[in-house]
Design a protein around this motif. Structure first.
Motif, PDB file in Angstrom:
ATOM      1  N   THR A 179       4.065  16.782   0.449  1.00  0.00           N
ATOM      2  CA  THR A 179       3.356  15.746  -0.031  1.00  0.00           C
ATOM      3  C   THR A 179       1.725  15.878  -0.053  1.00  0.00           C
ATOM      4  O   THR A 179       1.264  16.563   0.771  1.00  0.00           O
ATOM      5  CB  THR A 179       3.671  14.267   0.374  1.00  0.00           C
ATOM      6  OG1 THR A 179       3.020  13.060  -0.084  1.00  0.00           O
ATOM      7  CG2 THR A 179       2.866  14.476   2.137  1.00  0.00           C
ATOM      8  N   THR A 207       1.210  11.075  -2.347  1.00  0.00           N
ATOM      9  CA  THR A 207       0.479  10.040  -1.344  1.00  0.00           C
ATOM     10  C   THR A 207      -0.687   9.511  -1.998  1.00  0.00           C
ATOM     11  O   THR A 207      -1.671  10.453  -2.289  1.00  0.00           O
ATOM     12  CB  THR A 207       0.183  10.972  -0.139  1.00  0.00           C
ATOM     13  OG1 THR A 207       1.313  11.227   0.667  1.00  0.00           O
ATOM     14  CG2 THR A 207      -0.748  10.248   0.815  1.00  0.00           C
ATOM     15  N   GLN A 251       6.943   7.838  -2.967  1.00  0.00           N
ATOM     16  CA  GLN A 251       5.854   7.686  -2.999  1.00  0.00           C
ATOM     17  C   GLN A 251       5.141   6.958  -1.872  1.00  0.00           C
ATOM     18  O   GLN A 251       5.997   5.939  -1.309  1.00  0.00           O
ATOM     19  CB  GLN A 251       5.234   7.058  -4.148  1.00  0.00           C
ATOM     20  CG  GLN A 251       6.125   5.705  -4.581  1.00  0.00           C
ATOM     21  CD  GLN A 251       7.346   5.806  -4.973  1.00  0.00           C
ATOM     22  OE1 GLN A 251       7.760   6.657  -5.845  1.00  0.00           O
ATOM     23  NE2 GLN A 251       8.324   5.076  -4.352  1.00  0.00           N
ATOM     24  N   PHE A 252       3.980   6.866  -1.322  1.00  0.00           N
ATOM     25  CA  PHE A 252       3.230   6.232  -0.199  1.00  0.00           C
ATOM     26  C   PHE A 252       1.997   5.871  -0.813  1.00  0.00           C
ATOM     27  O   PHE A 252       1.274   6.776  -1.516  1.00  0.00           O
ATOM     28  CB  PHE A 252       3.424   7.213   1.140  1.00  0.00           C
ATOM     29  CG  PHE A 252       4.707   7.545   1.555  1.00  0.00           C
ATOM     30  CD1 PHE A 252       5.779   6.911   2.044  1.00  0.00           C
ATOM     31  CD2 PHE A 252       4.792   9.014   1.248  1.00  0.00           C
ATOM     32  CE1 PHE A 252       6.880   7.469   2.393  1.00  0.00           C
ATOM     33  CE2 PHE A 252       6.180   9.744   1.605  1.00  0.00           C
ATOM     34  CZ  PHE A 252       7.163   8.897   2.483  1.00  0.00           C
ATOM     35  N   ILE A 254      -1.625   5.008   1.012  1.00  0.00           N
ATOM     36  CA  ILE A 254      -2.381   4.968   2.337  1.00  0.00           C
ATOM     37  C   ILE A 254      -3.841   4.538   2.266  1.00  0.00           C
ATOM     38  O   ILE A 254      -4.573   4.981   1.544  1.00  0.00           O
ATOM     39  CB  ILE A 254      -2.329   6.526   2.860  1.00  0.00           C
ATOM     40  CG1 ILE A 254      -0.967   7.096   2.914  1.00  0.00           C
ATOM     41  CG2 ILE A 254      -3.031   6.626   4.137  1.00  0.00           C
ATOM     42  CD1 ILE A 254      -0.114   6.649   3.845  1.00  0.00           C
ATOM     43  N   GLY A 284       0.190  10.669   4.871  1.00  0.00           N
ATOM     44  CA  GLY A 284       1.488  10.704   3.784  1.00  0.00           C
ATOM     45  C   GLY A 284       2.605  11.540   4.491  1.00  0.00           C
ATOM     46  O   GLY A 284       3.757  11.296   4.327  1.00  0.00           O
ATOM     47  N   GLU A 287       4.534   9.761   7.212  1.00  0.00           N
ATOM     48  CA  GLU A 287       5.389   8.949   6.749  1.00  0.00           C
ATOM     49  C   GLU A 287       6.477   9.647   6.031  1.00  0.00           C
ATOM     50  O   GLU A 287       7.773   9.211   6.064  1.00  0.00           O
ATOM     51  CB  GLU A 287       4.837   8.031   5.581  1.00  0.00           C
ATOM     52  CG  GLU A 287       3.437   7.407   6.099  1.00  0.00           C
ATOM     53  CD  GLU A 287       4.198   6.152   7.089  1.00  0.00           C
ATOM     54  OE1 GLU A 287       5.417   5.601   6.859  1.00  0.00           O
ATOM     55  OE2 GLU A 287       3.714   5.724   8.232  1.00  0.00           O
TER      56      GLU A 287
END
Length: 335
Positions: A179, A207, A251-252, A254, A284, A287
């Motif tokens: 990521t 991220t 997807q994240f 942050i 990210g 996560e």
């Protein structure tokens, strides 16, 4: 006495960066989190790779001729990479940059001999945006080429050809996830494509910082931005040519505050002085690692990009007054 016989050209110093196991993030994720040390490039950022591939591509296509000029619009790091590569190959450089980027980036570009053009930050739709301004300058300058890092896919080829194979080899072919954040999209798309060529099961995650539109795009199919971020060089509101076809699985989003936690911890606990984009990337990666652990993958490995050196942000990210002005937490050692 041993005599060194190996000869390395200066541009060969770009790439083949180390990868390091990040202990704090690994404990937080419950699995291995690895950071690709892109600050070890000659220009101290991951953008050296794109700069080299873009310039070599322009040469190969016959667009960039001896004594020519490379023009680019950038948040700073790509410009620094272009200036170094151009110097090594005998070209001039003109860099257009928003005037809200760090003073250290501006000073570095001037020190490298680049002609620096500063413009007010504005939306991409504005014709005075730094990208559009750089394109016009390239058109007006004899013997110039426009690097066009956002939509020039030589950018992502740098990561397909080099970054992804390096990570694969360095981790012995055992990697479960990758990521990073997106600026141009070249690093995430190219590394993702390259890693997927080795193993389709590697999970590729975006991220995204707040203020960018890609998290919502990959989650819900709509380009929609929420919030804001002070991170430089990341955050995108459109699908660039480099992002087209990117193999993004999840997807994240942050926040700057989350990223700053990791910037602080990596400095105080592991001796790595990094920029905010790296902190966001590491958040990210944590996560993604937690996600893979929750799914039952056995001791998964996640890699991310440590984008650039924190020494490039001494007047901003590592300045207590600047952090207070942005309503961000001040690192305890700064008072």
């Amino acid at each position: 006495m041993t005599t060194a016989t190996a000869r390395t050209k200066t541009l060969d110093l770009i790439g083949n960066t180390p990868i390091v196991l990040l202990e704090g993030p690994s404990k937080a994720a419950g699995c291995e989190i690895w950071g690709k040390c892109e600050f070890a490039n000659p220009g101290a950022s991951v953008k050296d790779r794109a700069a080299l591939w873009i310039i070599r591509d322009a040469e190969a296509r016959g667009e960039l001729l001896p004594g020519g000029t490379v023009v680019e619009g950038t948040a700073g790091n790509t410009g620094i990479g272009i200036a170094l590569v151009a110097n090594a190959l005998g070209y001039r450089t003109i860099i257009v940059m928003p005037d809200n980027q760090s003073k250290e980036k501006m000073d570095t570009l001037r020190a490298l001999g680049a002609e620096l053009v500063l413009v007010p930050p504005t939306k991409f739709a504005d014709p005075n945006h730094f990208v559009h301004t750089s394109r016009r300058l390239a058109e007006e300058t004899p013997g110039a080429v426009w690097a066009n890092q956002f939509d020039n896919v030589a950018n992502r080829r740098a990561h397909i050809d080099a970054t992804a194979p390096e990570i694969w080899e360095q981790l012995g072919g055992r990697i479960d996830g990758f990521t990073c954040a997106v600026g141009t999209g070249g690093t995430l798309a190219g590394t993702g494509m390259g890693l997927k060529a080795f193993d389709e099961n590697i999970r590729i995650a975006l991220t995204d910082p707040h203020g960018a539109a890609l998290f919502n795009y990959y989650a819900h199919g709509e380009l929609k931005a929420e919030g804001s971020s002070v991170a430089e060089g990341i955050g995108q509101g459109r699908i660039t040519a480099n992002l087209e076809g990117a193999p993004i699985d999840t997807q994240f989003r942050i926040s700057d505050e989350e990223g700053l936690v990791w910037v602080a911890r990596l400095l105080r606990e592991e001796g790595l002085c990094l920029g905010l984009s790296s902190g966001i990337n590491v958040a990210g990666a944590v996560e993604l690692g937690r996600q893979l652990v929750a799914e039952g993958r056995e001791n998964p490995r996640v890699a991310t990009i440590l984008c650039d050196t924190g020494f490039r942000y001494l007047s901003s990210l590592y300045n207590a007054d600047w952090l207070r002005a942005k309503n961000l937490p001040v690192f305890d050692w700064l008072g």
